[in-house]
Design a protein around this motif. Structure first.
Motif, mmCIF file in Angstrom:
data_model
loop_
_atom_site.group_PDB
_atom_site.id
_atom_site.type_symbol
_atom_site.label_atom_id
_atom_site.label_comp_id
_atom_site.label_asym_id
_atom_site.label_seq_id
_atom_site.Cartn_x
_atom_site.Cartn_y
_atom_site.Cartn_z
ATOM 1 N N GLN A 5 0.749 -1.190 -0.060
ATOM 2 C CA GLN A 5 -0.129 0.068 -0.071
ATOM 3 C C GLN A 5 0.831 1.286 -0.039
ATOM 4 O O GLN A 5 0.551 2.180 -0.766
ATOM 5 C CB GLN A 5 -0.907 -0.158 1.068
ATOM 6 C CG GLN A 5 -1.842 1.253 1.236
ATOM 7 C CD GLN A 5 -2.793 1.322 0.065
ATOM 8 O OE1 GLN A 5 -3.395 0.309 -0.388
ATOM 9 N NE2 GLN A 5 -3.060 2.618 -0.343
ATOM 10 N N LYS A 31 2.542 1.724 -3.386
ATOM 11 C CA LYS A 31 1.574 2.231 -4.410
ATOM 12 C C LYS A 31 1.197 3.842 -3.830
ATOM 13 O O LYS A 31 1.128 4.624 -4.942
ATOM 14 C CB LYS A 31 0.098 1.368 -4.139
ATOM 15 C CG LYS A 31 -0.905 1.826 -5.087
ATOM 16 C CD LYS A 31 -2.296 1.043 -4.791
ATOM 17 C CE LYS A 31 -3.401 1.779 -5.242
ATOM 18 N NZ LYS A 31 -4.621 0.741 -5.070
ATOM 19 N N TRP A 32 1.207 4.131 -2.754
ATOM 20 C CA TRP A 32 0.963 5.519 -2.392
ATOM 21 C C TRP A 32 2.320 6.369 -2.734
ATOM 22 O O TRP A 32 2.139 7.473 -3.152
ATOM 23 C CB TRP A 32 0.828 5.583 -0.774
ATOM 24 C CG TRP A 32 0.586 7.047 -0.504
ATOM 25 C CD1 TRP A 32 -0.698 7.822 -0.347
ATOM 26 C CD2 TRP A 32 1.686 7.746 0.280
ATOM 27 N NE1 TRP A 32 -0.385 8.840 0.007
ATOM 28 C CE2 TRP A 32 0.746 9.023 0.609
ATOM 29 C CE3 TRP A 32 2.796 7.528 0.511
ATOM 30 C CZ2 TRP A 32 1.371 10.160 1.141
ATOM 31 C CZ3 TRP A 32 3.568 8.889 1.175
ATOM 32 C CH2 TRP A 32 2.700 9.883 1.489
ATOM 33 N N ASP A 65 4.272 5.928 -5.238
ATOM 34 C CA ASP A 65 4.454 6.021 -6.728
ATOM 35 C C ASP A 65 3.149 5.184 -7.404
ATOM 36 O O ASP A 65 3.105 4.200 -7.920
ATOM 37 C CB ASP A 65 5.661 5.133 -7.079
ATOM 38 C CG ASP A 65 6.001 5.484 -8.670
ATOM 39 O OD1 ASP A 65 5.413 6.109 -9.171
ATOM 40 O OD2 ASP A 65 7.206 5.158 -8.976
ATOM 41 N N PRO A 66 1.868 5.950 -7.341
ATOM 42 C CA PRO A 66 0.834 5.639 -8.173
ATOM 43 C C PRO A 66 0.892 5.361 -9.491
ATOM 44 O O PRO A 66 0.137 4.564 -9.860
ATOM 45 C CB PRO A 66 -0.159 6.605 -7.733
ATOM 46 C CG PRO A 66 0.614 8.028 -7.294
ATOM 47 C CD PRO A 66 2.031 7.445 -6.966
ATOM 48 N N GLU A 67 1.653 5.974 -10.094
ATOM 49 C CA GLU A 67 2.207 5.577 -11.569
ATOM 50 C C GLU A 67 2.630 4.025 -11.859
ATOM 51 O O GLU A 67 2.563 3.701 -12.928
ATOM 52 C CB GLU A 67 2.892 6.666 -12.445
ATOM 53 C CG GLU A 67 2.255 7.829 -12.331
ATOM 54 C CD GLU A 67 3.095 9.065 -12.866
ATOM 55 O OE1 GLU A 67 4.107 8.676 -13.804
ATOM 56 O OE2 GLU A 67 2.611 10.175 -12.616
ATOM 57 N N THR A 127 1.551 1.532 -10.637
ATOM 58 C CA THR A 127 0.682 0.317 -10.409
ATOM 59 C C THR A 127 -0.245 0.106 -11.974
ATOM 60 O O THR A 127 -0.228 0.879 -12.478
ATOM 61 C CB THR A 127 -0.284 0.616 -9.201
ATOM 62 O OG1 THR A 127 -0.855 1.979 -9.220
ATOM 63 C CG2 THR A 127 0.380 0.488 -8.088
#
Length: 156
Positions: free
Chosen positions: A146, A149-150, A152-154, A156
């Motif tokens: 999590q 992902k937070w 570096d949201p790009e 995912t």
């Protein structure tokens, strides 16, 4: 001068912070590991590298570094110290001399049997049975995923 409290509502109390709880628990787990690893004669980072090699012998230093989430500049001295302990042998690849494979020695393979008691010992130190330990590992992996992902949201 008398101490005062800025956080009168208690929103930022140290003991209530998830980050501090993880940090503090991690330090204690590492300390417990240190005691459990004395018989093996290795440090916690060396133990992690051995875990990788017991899982798959003959892997590249770069693969160990990636799995342990450390850079090659940290992994190389780690492997050198394991080699000095007689637990591993480092072999340069014929095709590319920059790449180094790490193999367990007979002593490194034999240390596996001693290491089998480490997870149970840590579970006992933490008051966790195997089922709760697996659940905790899964929760930590979820937290890590999590946050990754937070950050570096790009990705995912």
């Amino acid at each position: 001068m008398k101490p005062t409290t800025t956080d009168k509502d208690g929103h930022l109390r140290l003991q209530d912070q998830v980050c501090f709880s993880l940090y503090s628990a991690s330090r204690m787990v590492t300390k417990a590991h240190g005691l459990l690893l004395k018989e093996l004669g290795v440090t916690y980072p060396q133990y992690l590298a051995l875990l990788m090699l017991w899982e798959q012998d003959g892997i590249l230093v770069s693969e160990i570094a990636a799995a342990l989430e450390i850079d090659a500049g940290t992994a190389t001295p780690l492997m050198q110290r394991l080699e000095k302990l007689g637990l591993v042998e480092r072999v340069r690849c014929d095709q590319d001399e920059r790449r180094v494979r790490v193999y367990l020695t007979a002593l490194g393979k034999a240390s596996y049997d001693k290491a089998l008691s480490v997870p149970d010992g840590l579970g006992e130190a933490m008051g966790l049975d195997p089922e709760n330990a697996r659940r905790l590992v899964a929760e930590m992996q979820m937290i890590k995923a999590q946050i990754t992902k937070w950050l570096d949201p790009e990705q995912t």
